[in-house]
Design a protein around this motif. Structure first.
Motif, mmCIF file in Angstrom:
data_model
loop_
_atom_site.group_PDB
_atom_site.id
_atom_site.type_symbol
_atom_site.label_atom_id
_atom_site.label_comp_id
_atom_site.label_asym_id
_atom_site.label_seq_id
_atom_site.Cartn_x
_atom_site.Cartn_y
_atom_site.Cartn_z
ATOM 1 N N ALA A 63 -3.716 6.512 -5.112
ATOM 2 C CA ALA A 63 -4.549 6.798 -3.520
ATOM 3 C C ALA A 63 -3.256 7.755 -3.192
ATOM 4 C CB ALA A 63 -4.697 5.755 -2.271
ATOM 5 N N GLY A 64 -1.838 7.522 -3.381
ATOM 6 C CA GLY A 64 -0.733 8.510 -3.349
ATOM 7 C C GLY A 64 -0.936 9.599 -4.229
ATOM 8 N N ALA A 65 -1.148 9.464 -5.153
ATOM 9 C CA ALA A 65 -1.691 10.735 -6.249
ATOM 10 C C ALA A 65 -2.918 11.744 -5.644
ATOM 11 C CB ALA A 65 -2.341 10.070 -7.518
ATOM 12 N N LEU A 70 -5.555 2.903 3.329
ATOM 13 C CA LEU A 70 -4.476 4.469 3.430
ATOM 14 C C LEU A 70 -5.535 4.892 2.916
ATOM 15 C CD1 LEU A 70 -1.034 2.614 2.344
ATOM 16 C CD2 LEU A 70 -1.578 3.805 3.753
ATOM 17 N N GLY A 126 0.561 -1.405 -0.091
ATOM 18 C CA GLY A 126 0.118 -0.103 0.069
ATOM 19 C C GLY A 126 0.622 1.160 -0.096
ATOM 20 N N PRO A 146 -3.076 1.825 -5.344
ATOM 21 C CA PRO A 146 -2.091 2.526 -4.706
ATOM 22 C C PRO A 146 -1.166 3.648 -5.180
ATOM 23 C CG PRO A 146 -1.230 0.058 -4.345
ATOM 24 C CD PRO A 146 -2.443 0.323 -5.458
ATOM 25 N N LEU A 147 -1.128 3.531 -6.499
ATOM 26 C CA LEU A 147 -0.569 5.094 -7.581
ATOM 27 C C LEU A 147 -1.702 5.636 -6.717
ATOM 28 C CD1 LEU A 147 0.923 2.218 -8.130
ATOM 29 C CD2 LEU A 147 0.846 3.535 -10.089
ATOM 30 N N TYR A 182 -3.626 12.021 -2.640
ATOM 31 C CA TYR A 182 -2.370 12.892 -1.862
ATOM 32 C C TYR A 182 -2.311 13.622 -1.847
ATOM 33 C CZ TYR A 182 -0.034 13.284 2.915
ATOM 34 O OH TYR A 182 0.245 13.052 3.649
ATOM 35 N N THR A 183 -1.195 13.810 -3.166
ATOM 36 C CA THR A 183 -0.495 14.670 -3.825
ATOM 37 C C THR A 183 -1.313 15.882 -4.145
ATOM 38 O OG1 THR A 183 0.909 13.255 -4.909
ATOM 39 C CG2 THR A 183 1.463 15.050 -5.252
ATOM 40 N N LEU A 204 3.439 12.058 -9.375
ATOM 41 C CA LEU A 204 2.702 13.501 -9.096
ATOM 42 C C LEU A 204 4.021 15.218 -8.935
ATOM 43 C CD1 LEU A 204 -0.337 14.225 -9.931
ATOM 44 C CD2 LEU A 204 -0.004 12.315 -10.014
ATOM 45 N N ALA A 206 -4.700 -0.112 0.098
ATOM 46 C CA ALA A 206 -4.581 1.520 -0.341
ATOM 47 C C ALA A 206 -6.056 1.873 -0.363
ATOM 48 C CB ALA A 206 -5.163 1.179 -1.990
ATOM 49 N N LEU A 223 5.970 14.792 -6.391
ATOM 50 C CA LEU A 223 6.908 14.711 -4.820
ATOM 51 C C LEU A 223 7.714 13.819 -4.882
ATOM 52 C CD1 LEU A 223 3.180 14.432 -2.524
ATOM 53 C CD2 LEU A 223 4.554 16.925 -3.266
ATOM 54 N N GLY A 235 3.512 1.830 -3.238
ATOM 55 C CA GLY A 235 2.506 2.004 -4.083
ATOM 56 C C GLY A 235 2.426 3.289 -4.032
ATOM 57 N N CYS A 236 1.603 4.104 -2.852
ATOM 58 C CA CYS A 236 1.293 4.714 -3.180
ATOM 59 C C CYS A 236 2.518 6.464 -3.350
ATOM 60 C CB CYS A 236 0.662 5.810 -1.345
ATOM 61 S SG CYS A 236 -0.420 4.797 -0.915
ATOM 62 N N GLY A 237 3.401 5.795 -2.701
ATOM 63 C CA GLY A 237 4.880 6.339 -3.167
ATOM 64 C C GLY A 237 5.081 6.799 -4.650
ATOM 65 N N ILE A 238 4.187 5.327 -4.974
ATOM 66 C CA ILE A 238 4.660 5.546 -6.873
ATOM 67 C C ILE A 238 3.898 7.019 -6.939
ATOM 68 C CG2 ILE A 238 5.100 4.080 -8.244
ATOM 69 C CD1 ILE A 238 5.549 1.563 -6.673
ATOM 70 N N GLY A 239 2.891 6.846 -6.649
ATOM 71 C CA GLY A 239 1.525 7.685 -6.923
ATOM 72 C C GLY A 239 2.056 8.617 -7.052
ATOM 73 N N MET A 240 2.111 9.387 -6.360
ATOM 74 C CA MET A 240 2.918 10.792 -5.409
ATOM 75 C C MET A 240 4.173 11.038 -6.086
ATOM 76 S SD MET A 240 3.083 10.181 -1.228
ATOM 77 C CE MET A 240 1.904 9.693 -0.281
#
Lengths: 324, 351
Positions: free
Chosen positions: B143-145, B179, A62, B140-141, B147-148, A73, B176, A75, A65-70
């Motif tokens: 969800a992170g996007a 979170l 989780g 997860p991608l 957040y950004t 974009l 995901a 970050l 993967g969230c870090g990848i999405g950040m």
């Protein structure tokens, strides 16, 4: 030059980079309130707040993967894994997403992200917490793999990792966090793909990285007392791999031993040996030898654990065989 | 409320909204879009059969109402993540159909220079952050996007994540969502989850793969408000999603919708046999075809007649053939492209 522990070199670099760039944020298990399992991020929650120092649940797929999405974009997440062993839960995210997104998007998106934490064995952590994973992650194009062995390189490589544009697998080791060493004050970086020559000698080339650098240097000092002078090369990054420095050394010494923590099959040492054979075969006076971890899951019993790992004696024995 | 048959084994309650009555002009535009997407997909399949398109090809035929309704409900500056059944989203987002077809053909002029193919379309300029090939792996991608989007300076953009019913049994989905739910408590996760429940994860039906086939209930576990809606009617999808998106924009909390839809084609174009479902079941769903339904509605409103229907189909086909011509005429990727785009800084490649 001030002396810092490896831990403080990491922490102070995180602080400098977070002060410099508001896009840098930290994420991981127990890195905030708890301060980090190895206290690398202690105090940073208070300094930067929960939006930039994110305590996550136990959920590697989780949050990585969230870090990848950040990162996609814009970050620059620096993610701590409590140990690299736990990254296997997120292997799909790291390998299938982080490493490949730039390529299959035709360069439209990138993943400027660092994943850092201890790699390899600690003390009696047994099989599921002791794996060294550099050859696994070293296999995948799109990833960088760094393994600093000294406080100075911890800072220089971490800075390069955070400021880069691609995912970096940043391998630390539990036994290194307390290690002290001189760390330059100025804002320097250590570029990827540039090995360091940690000791100069004419008789044999010893190639290593990470934790095993220190036992290799100790072995080299003992060998020097017996008249064998070693060139000790610290690879510093495994992808890219600086074969040029290794080959240049082997051409002078005509002999090489490669030392690594992980098991010998399909490993970094095997890759370095192949590079030497491909580029410097005619310069060799003896077969290249490797000193690797034993080909077993890490045992719990301290006596067995010691047997399973490389050490000074094994390195000296390998060098004696090579120079005989 | 009406009951909609989900499949042979299970039934689901579906909220059927009174038609909100979008303007006829808007509905006509959606009709055009759905017809175009279907023509594009039918051509993609023909090109696949002719060996012009390789690999895996996942067609969107039958599900058009979902993409049209959702994309109609969001803004151009919102961003999108999706699974591998991804052609419709980029086409509706306004990406040049020629560049999309060229990507399927593996040509240098493709949206991803021929390096991604059908499953990995991207158009970052238009906020489309990719199709992903591992089921559930993109959750997860997204969800992170999301957040950004709230990290810097508030703002009210949202991140839309399309996923299939199959993705809901993966670990990545649950990690995901947990979170997203947590970050949503702080207003830091403006994530719109659009489940396209097309009744099958490849060849395994929802009741055969999910212990609780009422899939949307899973969002409750992560404190994510959710709804179920008819996914064969673009007006219903639009109406439900628009209200959901408004709420996400306002609160920064995730929200989910399970759209009940159906793919007429096989999971992938290479699948010749479909032993997992009856032909009659496909026929039944075709009775509720989103394009036919919309056509009826527009005819009823006097906005469509035979001539206009034909003209719209002809125009769609003309655009698709233009895309094919472009793809056919485009050059193969240069051999040197093999090594580009591996790293952002190409100098960092292995020495």
């Amino acid at each position: 030059m001030p002396e810092l522990t490896y831990r403080d070199a990491l922490k102070s670099t995180l602080v400098q980079e977070m002060d410099r760039d508001p896009r840098v944020l930290l994420m991981g298990e127990d890195i905030g309130v708890y301060g980090g399992t190895f206290l690398v991020t202690e105090g940073l929650l208070a300094r930067y707040g929960p939006k930039r120092v994110i305590d996550t649940p136990i959920s590697e797929a989780g949050f990585i993967g969230c870090g990848i999405g950040m990162a996609m974009l814009g970050l620059r997440p620096v993610i701590e894994v409590m140990t690299w062993n736990f990254s296997l839960v997120a292997a799909d995210q790291i390998i299938q997403n982080a490493a490949k997104i730039r390529y299959f998007s035709g360069g439209q998106a990138g993943v400027p992200m660092v994943i850092r934490g201890p790699n390899g064995a600690g003390v009696q952590l047994s099989a599921q917490h002791s794996q060294a994973l550099e050859s696994l992650y070293g296999y995948f194009p799109g990833l960088f793999v760094a393994a600093p062995a000294t406080p100075a390189d911890a800072r220089g490589l971490l800075r390069t990792a955070i400021r880069g544009s691609d995912p970096v697998i940043f391998l630390e080791n539990a036994s290194l966090y307390g290690l002290r060493g001189e760390v330059p004050d100025e804002e320097y970086t250590v570029p990827f793909g540039q090995a360091a020559v940690a000791r100069h000698g004419r008789d044999v080339t010893l190639v290593t990285h990470g934790r095993t650098l220190h036992m290799t240097l100790a072995a080299a000092a003992q060998l020097a007392a017996g008249g064998v002078e070693s060139d000790v090369i610290d690879l510093r990054t495994l992808r890219p791999l600086d074969m040029a420095t290794v080959v240049e050394s082997v051409r002078r010494t005509h002999r090489a031993v490669v030392i690594e923590d992980q098991g010998g099959l399909y490993g970094v040492a095997g890759e370095v040996m192949a590079g030497i054979y491909e580029r410097a075969f005619d310069d060799l006076d003896a077969p290249v030898v490797r000193v690797s971890g034993e080909d077993v899951p890490m045992p719990y019993a301290r006596t067995l654990e010691v047997l399973a790992q490389p050490n000074e004696a094994k390195i000296m024995e390998a060098v004696r065989r090579t120079v005989a | 409320m009406t009951r909609v048959r989900v499949n042979g084994d299970g039934q689901a309650m579906v909220r059927k909204v009174e038609h909100p009555g979008v303007d006829t002009d808007v509905l006509l535009e959606w009709y055009r879009s759905m017809v175009f997407v279907r023509h594009f997909e039918e051509q993609a399949e023909r090109s696949f059969r002719r060996g012009k398109v390789g690999g895996y090809l996942h067609l969107y035929i039958g599900q058009e109402a979902v993409a049209v309704g959702v994309l109609g409900a969001i803004r151009d500056d919102d961003i999108i993540f999706a699974s591998y059944r991804d052609h419709a989203y980029v086409l509706l987002r306004g990406t040049d159909p020629g560049a999309v077809m060229a990507e399927l053909y593996g040509k240098a002029t493709g949206v991803c220079k021929g390096k991604g193919g059908s499953m990995h379309l991207f158009d970052v300029q238009r906020g489309f952050y990719g199709g992903y090939g591992v089921v559930g792996g993109h959750l997860p991608l997204a969800a992170g996007a999301a957040y950004t989007l709230r990290y810097d300076h508030g703002g009210d953009r949202v991140c839309v994540c399309f996923l299939g019913d199959g993705a809901m049994n993966t670990g990545a989905f649950h990690e995901a969502l947990n979170l997203a739910g947590l970050w949503g408590h702080d207003g830091l996760c403006p994530l719109v989850l659009v489940v396209e429940n097309n009744q099958y994860g490849m060849g395994t039906s929802v009741p055969r793969s999910s212990a609780v086939p009422a899939l949307a209930s899973r969002f409750d576990a992560y404190d994510i408000p959710n709804e179920v809606c008819d996914g064969m009617d673009p007006e219903v999808v639009y109406d439900v999603v628009r209200r959901g998106v408004d709420e996400v924009r306002r609160t920064g909390r995730p929200w989910a919708v399970e759209t009940l839809t159906y793919r007429y084609a096989a999971h992938g174009a290479a699948d010749l046999l479909q032993p997992y479902r009856a032909k009659t079941e496909v026929q039944e769903w075709r009775q509720r075809d989103p394009i036919a339904q919309t056509e009826q509605r527009l005819r009823h409103a006097g906005a469509l007649d035979d001539a206009k229907v034909e003209a719209i189909a002809a125009e769609a086909e003309r655009r698709v053939q233009e895309a094919v011509t472009f793809a056919e005429a485009s050059p193969e990727p240069a051999p040197g492209e093999l090594y580009t785009d591996v790293y952002g800084d190409e100098r960092q490649r292995e020495r």
